[in-house]
Motif scaffolding. Structure first.
Motif, short mmCIF file in Angstrom:
data_model
loop_
_atom_site.label_atom_id
_atom_site.label_comp_id
_atom_site.label_asym_id
_atom_site.label_seq_id
_atom_site.Cartn_x
_atom_site.Cartn_y
_atom_site.Cartn_z
N SER A 51 17.42 8.77 18.68
CA SER A 51 18.05 9.18 17.43
C SER A 51 18.13 10.69 17.35
O SER A 51 17.22 11.39 17.80
N SER A 52 19.22 11.18 16.76
CA SER A 52 19.39 12.61 16.54
C SER A 52 19.90 12.82 15.12
O SER A 52 20.98 12.36 14.77
N GLY A 53 19.10 13.53 14.30
CA GLY A 53 19.53 13.77 12.93
C GLY A 53 18.41 14.36 12.08
O GLY A 53 17.31 14.63 12.56
N PRO A 54 18.70 14.57 10.80
CA PRO A 54 17.71 15.15 9.88
C PRO A 54 16.44 14.32 9.78
O PRO A 54 16.44 13.10 10.03
N THR A 72 1.71 8.29 4.04
CA THR A 72 1.71 7.17 4.99
C THR A 72 1.78 7.63 6.43
O THR A 72 1.63 6.83 7.35
N ASN A 73 2.08 8.94 6.64
CA ASN A 73 2.20 9.51 7.99
C ASN A 73 3.33 8.83 8.77
O ASN A 73 3.20 8.54 9.96
N VAL A 74 4.43 8.57 8.08
CA VAL A 74 5.62 8.01 8.71
C VAL A 74 6.73 9.05 8.67
O VAL A 74 6.95 9.70 7.64
N ILE A 75 7.41 9.21 9.80
CA ILE A 75 8.50 10.18 9.93
C ILE A 75 9.81 9.40 10.01
O ILE A 75 9.93 8.45 10.78
N TYR A 76 10.80 9.83 9.23
CA TYR A 76 12.10 9.15 9.19
C TYR A 76 13.15 10.07 9.79
O TYR A 76 13.27 11.24 9.40
N ILE A 77 13.92 9.54 10.75
CA ILE A 77 14.94 10.32 11.43
C ILE A 77 16.28 9.62 11.29
O ILE A 77 16.43 8.45 11.67
N VAL A 78 17.26 10.32 10.73
CA VAL A 78 18.61 9.78 10.63
C VAL A 78 19.22 9.69 12.02
O VAL A 78 19.03 10.58 12.86
N ARG A 79 19.97 8.63 12.24
CA ARG A 79 20.67 8.48 13.52
C ARG A 79 22.13 8.85 13.33
O ARG A 79 22.94 8.03 12.92
N LEU A 80 22.46 10.12 13.60
CA LEU A 80 23.83 10.59 13.42
C LEU A 80 24.72 10.05 14.53
O LEU A 80 24.52 10.34 15.70
N THR A 81 25.70 9.26 14.15
CA THR A 81 26.66 8.72 15.12
C THR A 81 28.01 8.63 14.46
O THR A 81 28.25 9.20 13.40
N GLY A 82 28.90 7.87 15.07
CA GLY A 82 30.21 7.64 14.47
C GLY A 82 30.12 6.71 13.29
O GLY A 82 29.04 6.32 12.83
N THR A 83 31.29 6.30 12.80
CA THR A 83 31.34 5.51 11.57
C THR A 83 30.78 4.10 11.74
O THR A 83 30.55 3.41 10.76
N GLY A 84 30.56 3.67 12.96
CA GLY A 84 30.10 2.30 13.17
C GLY A 84 28.60 2.12 13.08
O GLY A 84 28.10 1.00 13.25
N ASP A 134 24.64 2.66 11.17
CA ASP A 134 24.03 2.77 9.84
C ASP A 134 22.51 2.80 9.94
O ASP A 134 21.82 2.25 9.11
N GLU A 135 21.98 3.49 10.96
CA GLU A 135 20.57 3.33 11.29
C GLU A 135 19.71 4.55 10.98
O GLU A 135 20.17 5.69 11.02
N VAL A 136 18.44 4.27 10.68
CA VAL A 136 17.41 5.29 10.50
C VAL A 136 16.20 4.86 11.32
O VAL A 136 15.82 3.68 11.31
N THR A 137 15.61 5.80 12.04
CA THR A 137 14.44 5.50 12.87
C THR A 137 13.16 5.83 12.12
O THR A 137 13.04 6.88 11.50
N PHE A 138 12.20 4.89 12.17
CA PHE A 138 10.87 5.07 11.59
C PHE A 138 9.90 5.39 12.73
O PHE A 138 9.76 4.62 13.67
N PHE A 139 9.22 6.55 12.63
CA PHE A 139 8.25 6.95 13.64
C PHE A 139 6.88 7.00 13.00
O PHE A 139 6.66 7.72 12.02
N TYR A 175 10.55 2.37 15.53
CA TYR A 175 11.56 1.33 15.50
C TYR A 175 12.71 1.81 14.61
O TYR A 175 12.55 2.74 13.81
N THR A 176 13.86 1.18 14.76
CA THR A 176 15.06 1.59 14.03
C THR A 176 15.56 0.44 13.17
O THR A 176 15.56 -0.71 13.61
N ILE A 177 15.95 0.75 11.94
CA ILE A 177 16.46 -0.28 11.04
C ILE A 177 17.88 0.08 10.59
O ILE A 177 18.29 1.24 10.62
#
Length: 208
Positions: free
Chosen positions: A141-144, A151-163, A165-170, A178-180
């Protein structure tokens, strides 16, 4: 984000001889007609390529501050490093991270710094106590970034095209991820309320 290359095989449409179309289509030379069609088709291909490769305009997060340790962290995209500035002593030190660091955030509770490397789609973790790299993880994932220090959880936006809709939980406790799916399109920003443990994601394509 690095800009994808557009197709290099295109030629400009050749409009020579097309004036005869208004009079009699049979007068149009076949080679000119084929050249014109090839040029138009390639222009349409370029338009489709540019639309599919366009990423949402998420501004880089180049700075992060740990108010407890009085340290400032700056991501250096081209140098593949993070500069640590100690405001108490006025000194600085570079730390090598992954390829293309573009987004950075700090957890002041654990004194860990998280750097998302855009070109490698990886996450580098820095120990704020020693100013050294702990490890770099291929999260894909690459994003903000947003962090819940409780909770010590890091959230990373997955910047991609319009198709996408995912965010990664670290998980900062065990360095697993994992990514949801967010059930929408093209996430662009993320924020977290540590009191309620609610995560808020803005989507560029849908505007929600």
């Amino acid at each position: 984000q690095p800009k994808p290359r557009r197709p290099d095989i295109c030629i400009e449409p050749d409009t020579r001889g097309l004036s005869s179309l208004s009079d009699n289509t049979l007068r149009l030379p076949m080679p000119a007609f084929r050249t014109f069609l090839a040029g138009v088709s390639c222009l349409l291909l370029q338009i489709a390529f540019n639309a599919s490769a366009q990423l949402p305009p998420a501004p880089p997060q180049k700075l992060a501050v740990n108010a407890i340790t009085s340290k400032v962290y700056m991501a250096n995209y081209d140098a593949d490093t993070v500069t640590v500035f100690n405001a108490a002593t006025g000194t600085s030190v570079p730390i090598a991270v992954g390829d293309g660091p573009q987004f950075i955030a700090v957890n002041p509770v654990t004194n860990r710094v998280y750097v998302n490397n855009a070109r490698a789609a990886s996450l580098s973790v820095i120990d704020g106590a020693t100013d050294t790299l702990i490890a770099t993880y291929p999260i894909g994932s690459s994003g903000p970034i947003a962090i819940n220090p409780v909770t010590n959880v890091i959230y990373i936006v997955r910047l991609t095209g319009t198709g996408s809709d995912e965010v990664t939980f670290f998980n900062g406790a065990n360095n697993t991820w994992y990514t949801i799916a967010t059930l929408s399109y093209q996430p662009i920003a993320v924020a977290v309320n540590p009191v309620t443990n609610k995560i808020f994601v803005a989507r560029y394509a849908t505007g929600d």
